[in-house]
Enzyme design. Sequence first.
Site, PDB file in Angstrom:
ATOM      1  N   HIS A 250       1.767   4.374  -2.927  1.00 14.45           N
ATOM      2  CA  HIS A 250       1.780   5.831  -2.731  1.00 14.45           C
ATOM      3  C   HIS A 250       3.124   6.405  -3.184  1.00 14.45           C
ATOM      4  O   HIS A 250       3.176   7.400  -3.918  1.00 14.45           O
ATOM      5  CB  HIS A 250       1.594   6.187  -1.247  1.00 14.45           C
ATOM      6  CG  HIS A 250       0.215   6.059  -0.718  1.00 14.45           C
ATOM      7  ND1 HIS A 250      -0.879   6.694  -1.264  1.00 14.45           N
ATOM      8  CD2 HIS A 250      -0.250   5.373   0.358  1.00 14.45           C
ATOM      9  CE1 HIS A 250      -1.952   6.404  -0.549  1.00 14.45           C
ATOM     10  NE2 HIS A 250      -1.599   5.595   0.435  1.00 14.45           N
TER      11      HIS A 250
ATOM     12  N   HIS B 225       0.837  -1.203   0.000  1.00 13.08           N
ATOM     13  CA  HIS B 225       0.000   0.000   0.000  1.00 13.08           C
ATOM     14  C   HIS B 225       0.874   1.257   0.000  1.00 13.08           C
ATOM     15  O   HIS B 225       0.688   2.155  -0.820  1.00 13.08           O
ATOM     16  CB  HIS B 225      -0.900  -0.045   1.244  1.00 13.08           C
ATOM     17  CG  HIS B 225      -1.757   1.146   1.449  1.00 13.08           C
ATOM     18  ND1 HIS B 225      -3.084   1.154   1.101  1.00 13.08           N
ATOM     19  CD2 HIS B 225      -1.493   2.368   1.975  1.00 13.08           C
ATOM     20  CE1 HIS B 225      -3.602   2.336   1.404  1.00 13.08           C
ATOM     21  NE2 HIS B 225      -2.652   3.094   1.938  1.00 13.08           N
ATOM     22  N   GLU B 226       1.846   1.303   0.923  1.00 10.33           N
ATOM     23  CA  GLU B 226       2.715   2.480   1.026  1.00 10.33           C
ATOM     24  C   GLU B 226       3.650   2.611  -0.174  1.00 10.33           C
ATOM     25  O   GLU B 226       3.926   3.727  -0.629  1.00 10.33           O
ATOM     26  CB  GLU B 226       3.504   2.450   2.330  1.00 10.33           C
ATOM     27  CG  GLU B 226       2.648   2.566   3.569  1.00 10.33           C
ATOM     28  CD  GLU B 226       1.795   3.824   3.619  1.00 10.33           C
ATOM     29  OE1 GLU B 226       2.206   4.873   3.082  1.00 10.33           O
ATOM     30  OE2 GLU B 226       0.697   3.753   4.203  1.00 10.33           O
TER      31      GLU B 226
END
Length: 161
Positions: free
Chosen positions: A113, A109-110
Amino acid sequence: MKAAGRVAGNVLSPLDSGRPVVYVGFMARLPSRNARSPGVAVFGRRYHLATVFGFDIGIDASWLLIVVLITWSLAVGWFPAQAPGFSTLTYWIMGVLGALGLFAAVVGHELSHALVARREGVEMRGITLFIFGGVAHMGGEPESPGAEVRVALAGPLASVV
């Protein structure tokens, strides 16, 4: 009454350490502590884990607490209730694997980003996992609202996939 933290831009820092924090969408821009570990510890000490796609990935000491709690919760409660009949060792192995799966999902997820932010021309300083999840450390801000939306949506879209 004295306010905790310092003002960074128009945002009051929640950290009492005096290091300013600027929130950009769902990411936080935190200043670097040192060149070896470009991310910043959220609650305590930060430990370097790896470098992936040029991003320094580290864990905050608080992350260790949540890993232990998740592993224990899965090994003692969830897996025995959902799949009875296995040995205690098997449940603990399943608990560790479940916690590692969650860890991998948060890193993915990170990273999403961070990769989209880099593509949009934003300097990324690293990723830190902590008790509440993770944070991608931005060294700047997206150039446009559209770029900020793309960066903000990248993580949730990666989590869905």
